[in-house]
Design a protein around this motif. Structure first.
Motif, mmCIF file in Angstrom:
data_model
loop_
_atom_site.group_PDB
_atom_site.id
_atom_site.type_symbol
_atom_site.label_atom_id
_atom_site.label_comp_id
_atom_site.label_asym_id
_atom_site.label_seq_id
_atom_site.Cartn_x
_atom_site.Cartn_y
_atom_site.Cartn_z
ATOM 1 N N ASN A 322 -63.980 -92.987 42.556
ATOM 2 C CA ASN A 322 -63.791 -91.762 41.783
ATOM 3 C C ASN A 322 -65.051 -91.432 40.989
ATOM 4 N N GLN A 323 -64.935 -90.539 40.049
ATOM 5 C CA GLN A 323 -66.104 -90.101 39.281
ATOM 6 C C GLN A 323 -66.770 -91.254 38.541
ATOM 7 N N ILE A 324 -65.959 -92.138 37.962
ATOM 8 C CA ILE A 324 -66.517 -93.254 37.204
ATOM 9 C C ILE A 324 -67.231 -94.231 38.130
ATOM 10 N N THR A 325 -66.678 -94.441 39.331
ATOM 11 C CA THR A 325 -67.325 -95.328 40.305
ATOM 12 C C THR A 325 -68.731 -94.848 40.623
ATOM 13 N N PHE A 326 -68.839 -93.560 40.942
ATOM 14 C CA PHE A 326 -70.145 -93.019 41.319
ATOM 15 C C PHE A 326 -71.085 -92.942 40.127
ATOM 16 N N LEU A 327 -70.551 -92.768 38.942
ATOM 17 C CA LEU A 327 -71.408 -92.777 37.756
ATOM 18 C C LEU A 327 -72.049 -94.152 37.577
ATOM 19 N N ALA A 328 -71.264 -95.210 37.780
ATOM 20 C CA ALA A 328 -71.809 -96.564 37.696
ATOM 21 C C ALA A 328 -72.870 -96.784 38.770
ATOM 22 N N LEU A 329 -72.581 -96.307 39.975
ATOM 23 C CA LEU A 329 -73.503 -96.475 41.093
ATOM 24 C C LEU A 329 -74.820 -95.743 40.838
ATOM 25 N N LEU A 330 -74.725 -94.499 40.381
ATOM 26 C CA LEU A 330 -75.921 -93.698 40.118
ATOM 27 C C LEU A 330 -76.699 -94.231 38.916
ATOM 28 N N MET A 358 -69.882 -84.608 37.427
ATOM 29 C CA MET A 358 -69.859 -84.262 36.014
ATOM 30 C C MET A 358 -71.294 -84.146 35.505
ATOM 31 N N MET A 359 -71.430 -83.759 34.250
ATOM 32 C CA MET A 359 -72.749 -83.653 33.636
ATOM 33 C C MET A 359 -73.500 -84.979 33.724
ATOM 34 N N TYR A 362 -75.230 -85.558 37.084
ATOM 35 C CA TYR A 362 -76.472 -84.791 37.179
ATOM 36 C C TYR A 362 -77.563 -85.425 36.322
ATOM 37 N N GLY A 363 -77.172 -85.946 35.160
ATOM 38 C CA GLY A 363 -78.145 -86.601 34.301
ATOM 39 C C GLY A 363 -78.792 -87.792 34.990
ATOM 40 N N CYS A 364 -77.999 -88.563 35.747
ATOM 41 C CA CYS A 364 -78.548 -89.707 36.488
ATOM 42 C C CYS A 364 -79.530 -89.253 37.561
ATOM 43 N N VAL A 365 -79.175 -88.166 38.270
ATOM 44 C CA VAL A 365 -80.051 -87.668 39.334
ATOM 45 C C VAL A 365 -81.352 -87.129 38.741
ATOM 46 N N VAL A 366 -81.253 -86.409 37.632
ATOM 47 C CA VAL A 366 -82.455 -85.908 36.955
ATOM 48 C C VAL A 366 -83.313 -87.076 36.497
ATOM 49 N N ASP A 367 -82.665 -88.120 35.980
ATOM 50 C CA ASP A 367 -83.384 -89.317 35.553
ATOM 51 C C ASP A 367 -84.091 -89.975 36.735
ATOM 52 N N LEU A 368 -83.388 -90.076 37.869
ATOM 53 C CA LEU A 368 -83.968 -90.654 39.089
ATOM 54 C C LEU A 368 -85.247 -89.919 39.504
ATOM 55 N N ILE A 379 -86.178 -80.347 37.972
ATOM 56 C CA ILE A 379 -85.912 -79.039 37.363
ATOM 57 C C ILE A 379 -85.057 -78.182 38.294
ATOM 58 N N GLU A 380 -85.315 -78.260 39.601
ATOM 59 C CA GLU A 380 -84.500 -77.521 40.564
ATOM 60 C C GLU A 380 -83.046 -77.991 40.521
ATOM 61 N N LYS A 381 -82.859 -79.303 40.386
ATOM 62 C CA LYS A 381 -81.499 -79.841 40.306
ATOM 63 C C LYS A 381 -80.794 -79.317 39.061
ATOM 64 N N ILE A 382 -81.533 -79.240 37.943
ATOM 65 C CA ILE A 382 -80.951 -78.708 36.705
ATOM 66 C C ILE A 382 -80.567 -77.251 36.879
ATOM 67 N N GLU A 383 -81.434 -76.485 37.514
ATOM 68 C CA GLU A 383 -81.179 -75.051 37.693
ATOM 69 C C GLU A 383 -79.994 -74.786 38.613
ATOM 70 N N ARG A 384 -79.699 -75.726 39.523
ATOM 71 C CA ARG A 384 -78.581 -75.531 40.457
ATOM 72 C C ARG A 384 -77.262 -76.105 39.928
ATOM 73 N N MET A 385 -77.292 -76.663 38.745
ATOM 74 C CA MET A 385 -76.055 -77.199 38.172
ATOM 75 C C MET A 385 -75.049 -76.085 37.945
ATOM 76 N N PRO A 386 -73.750 -76.350 38.156
ATOM 77 C CA PRO A 386 -72.726 -75.305 37.979
ATOM 78 C C PRO A 386 -72.382 -75.031 36.526
ATOM 79 N N PHE A 387 -73.038 -75.749 35.601
ATOM 80 C CA PHE A 387 -72.812 -75.520 34.176
ATOM 81 C C PHE A 387 -74.141 -75.695 33.447
ATOM 82 N N LEU A 388 -74.187 -75.244 32.212
ATOM 83 C CA LEU A 388 -75.411 -75.344 31.428
ATOM 84 C C LEU A 388 -75.691 -76.803 31.088
ATOM 85 N N PRO A 389 -76.928 -77.258 31.251
ATOM 86 C CA PRO A 389 -77.247 -78.660 30.943
ATOM 87 C C PRO A 389 -77.103 -78.947 29.449
ATOM 88 N N ASP A 390 -76.636 -80.148 29.159
ATOM 89 C CA ASP A 390 -76.519 -80.535 27.756
ATOM 90 C C ASP A 390 -77.709 -81.407 27.358
#
Length: 473
Positions: A322-330, A358-359, A362-368, A379-390
């Motif tokens: 689920n979301q938490i699994t992939f968050l740990a992985l990323l 979730m946000m 995306y934060g993990c991918v931007v960090d990567l 920056i492209e990944k941030i711009e394509r996010m479906p919500f405003l970056p926090d």
């Protein structure tokens, strides 16, 4: 109008009773009830099938059926058919309607009209429903105060409502005034204090429970205090958590998936990976949450390769991530700089497993990407996010800018953070320090002025008191 024989109605009633503990099967009986006419009678016996169906909808997972709409639609059909709701009808409805204040109010009116508010079970459900809908002062407290002699269940419900409202001082005062308290009362307060950030207070209340209670503590209590331990700073959290683990072993408490997950999570927060692994091994009936706790512990403490191996074992074992699994992985991929692997699993998460990012993902991918110096892609990944970056996303990019000395991008990130507000004091300090390290004194001075105008100060250090684990026996 019901026209079947008494025997045929008895058969349907027996069918409902036999499958009451299996909500999916119970709902499969629904078409039979409709075609037989059992739900179109004003006879009092029709109340039982409606109550069973309403309760069945409530016990289904939220992803299977809308928890609010389906029971209320059944209730409307019940009223239209002339069946009479009773004290067993409204508690289930009120639980399903707790996310909506207006729905709770409408059901309250129905209870008043039918003289059911004197029923303690109904009144207790009203208190909980109003409280969970965020209507504490005007409704939940009023219902509780109007009860002739609130029983222990009603008092526990009111205590839970106060904790949900975040009014921990009033909750503790209410708890102290309770003439009779049980383990549920103590656990409710411990959990409520921890949820509201009063983790040390939660541990202190737990110590009081150990003095007051002579029986074996249950799963919910132990999970609540382990959650508080996981959120404490310093050695005291680990000391208490270890003592709780010793209590579990000494009293031979079953290490269920729920309790095992809390234990793994607690040890994981303190980097005790061997303890995490041992706890994971002795959980008999593992669930996705159990795997998630282990993956998070490994990913957050430099064992990214092991986390990937465990993730594969989880998939082979038939568990759906689920979301938490992939968050740990990323998170693990980001920490280890495994850019391509991380990007692969981010895409696979969406395309194959249909998990909505979730946000934090995306934060993990931007960090990567940014830590690999791939700023344009980040920056492209941030711009394509479906919500405003926090601030967490901009913070990930900021950390990479500091690493790579990308001062030009720092100015843009600074503007974004200022627009988000003054809550991110550490990141403002990071921006100022980057300017100072690059000799840009003017920019550093301007950032210092922005911080001063917004009332931002560097976070002060904190000290803690060590808890003696011998207190838990």
């Amino acid at each position: 109008m019901w026209t079947g024989t008494p025997y045929s109605f008895a058969v349907l009633e027996r069918l409902l009773q036999d499958h009451f503990s299996a909500p999916r099967r119970l709902l499969q009986v629904h078409p039979l009830l409709l075609t037989s006419g059992a739900l179109s009678t004003s006879h009092a016996a029709a109340t039982f099938p409606y109550n069973c169906l309403i309760h069945a909808h409530l016990r289904l997972p939220a992803s299977t059926v809308a928890p609010l709409c389906a029971p209320l639609r059944l209730f409307s059909s019940m009223l239209a058919a002339g069946a009479r709701p009773n004290g067993h009808t409204f508690p289930s409805l009120l639980r399903s309607a707790s996310a909506s204040g207006p729905a709770t109010g409408a059901l309250h009116s129905q209870c008043l009209r039918r003289g059911l508010t004197a029923d303690r079970f109904v009144a207790c459900s009203l208190v909980s429903s109003y409280g969970r809908a965020g209507r504490l002062a005007c409704d939940a407290s009023k219902v509780f105060d109007e009860m002739a002699s609130p029983d222990l269940s009603s008092s526990n419900a009111m205590l839970d409502v106060l904790c949900l409202a975040g009014d921990v001082a009033v909750a503790r005062e209410f708890f102290e005034r309770m003439v009779v308290r049980d383990v549920v009362s103590w656990t409710t307060l411990i959990s409520g204090l921890s949820r509201n950030g009063c983790h040390w207070d939660a541990v202190e209340v737990f110590r009081g429970l150990l003095v007051d209670n002579k029986g074996q503590l249950g799963e919910a209590t132990l999970v609540s205090v382990l959650s508080a331990c996981a959120n404490l700073d310093g050695a005291e959290g680990l000391a208490v958590g270890t003592a709780v683990h010793a209590y579990v072993l000494r009293h031979e408490v079953d290490l269920t998936a729920f309790l095992g997950t809390a234990l793994i999570d607690m040890y994981g927060k303190y980097g005790k990976l061997d303890c995490c692994r041992r706890a994971f091994q002795i959980v008999c009936e593992k669930e996705v949450c159990t795997w998630n706790a282990l993956l998070s512990a490994l990913a957050n403490h430099g064992k990214e390769t092991e986390a990937l191996v465990k993730f594969n074992m989880m998939i082979v074992g038939g568990f759906l991530p689920n979301q938490i699994t992939f968050l740990a992985l990323l998170t693990g991929c980001a920490r280890a700089g495994l850019v391509e692997i991380g990007l692969y699993w981010f895409e696979t998460m969406v395309t194959e497993y249909k998990v909505t990012p979730m946000m934090a993902h995306y934060g993990c991918v931007v960090d990567l990407l940014s830590h690999a110096g791939r700023f344009m892609e980040a920056i492209e990944k941030i711009e394509r996010m479906p919500f405003l970056p926090d601030a967490s996303v901009w913070g990930a990019l900021l950390g990479a800018c500091k690493l790579h000395g990308n001062v030009e991008l720092v100015a843009e990130i600074g503007r974004k953070l200022v627009a988000l507000g003054p809550q991110q004091s550490d990141r403002y300090v990071t921006i100022r320090n980057i300017y100072l390290e690059n000799g840009n004194w003017c920019a550093a001075t301007r950032m210092g002025e922005v911080m001063h105008e917004a009332g931002i100060k560097k976070t002060a250090g904190q000290s803690s008191v060590v808890f003696h684990s011998s207190a838990i026996t």
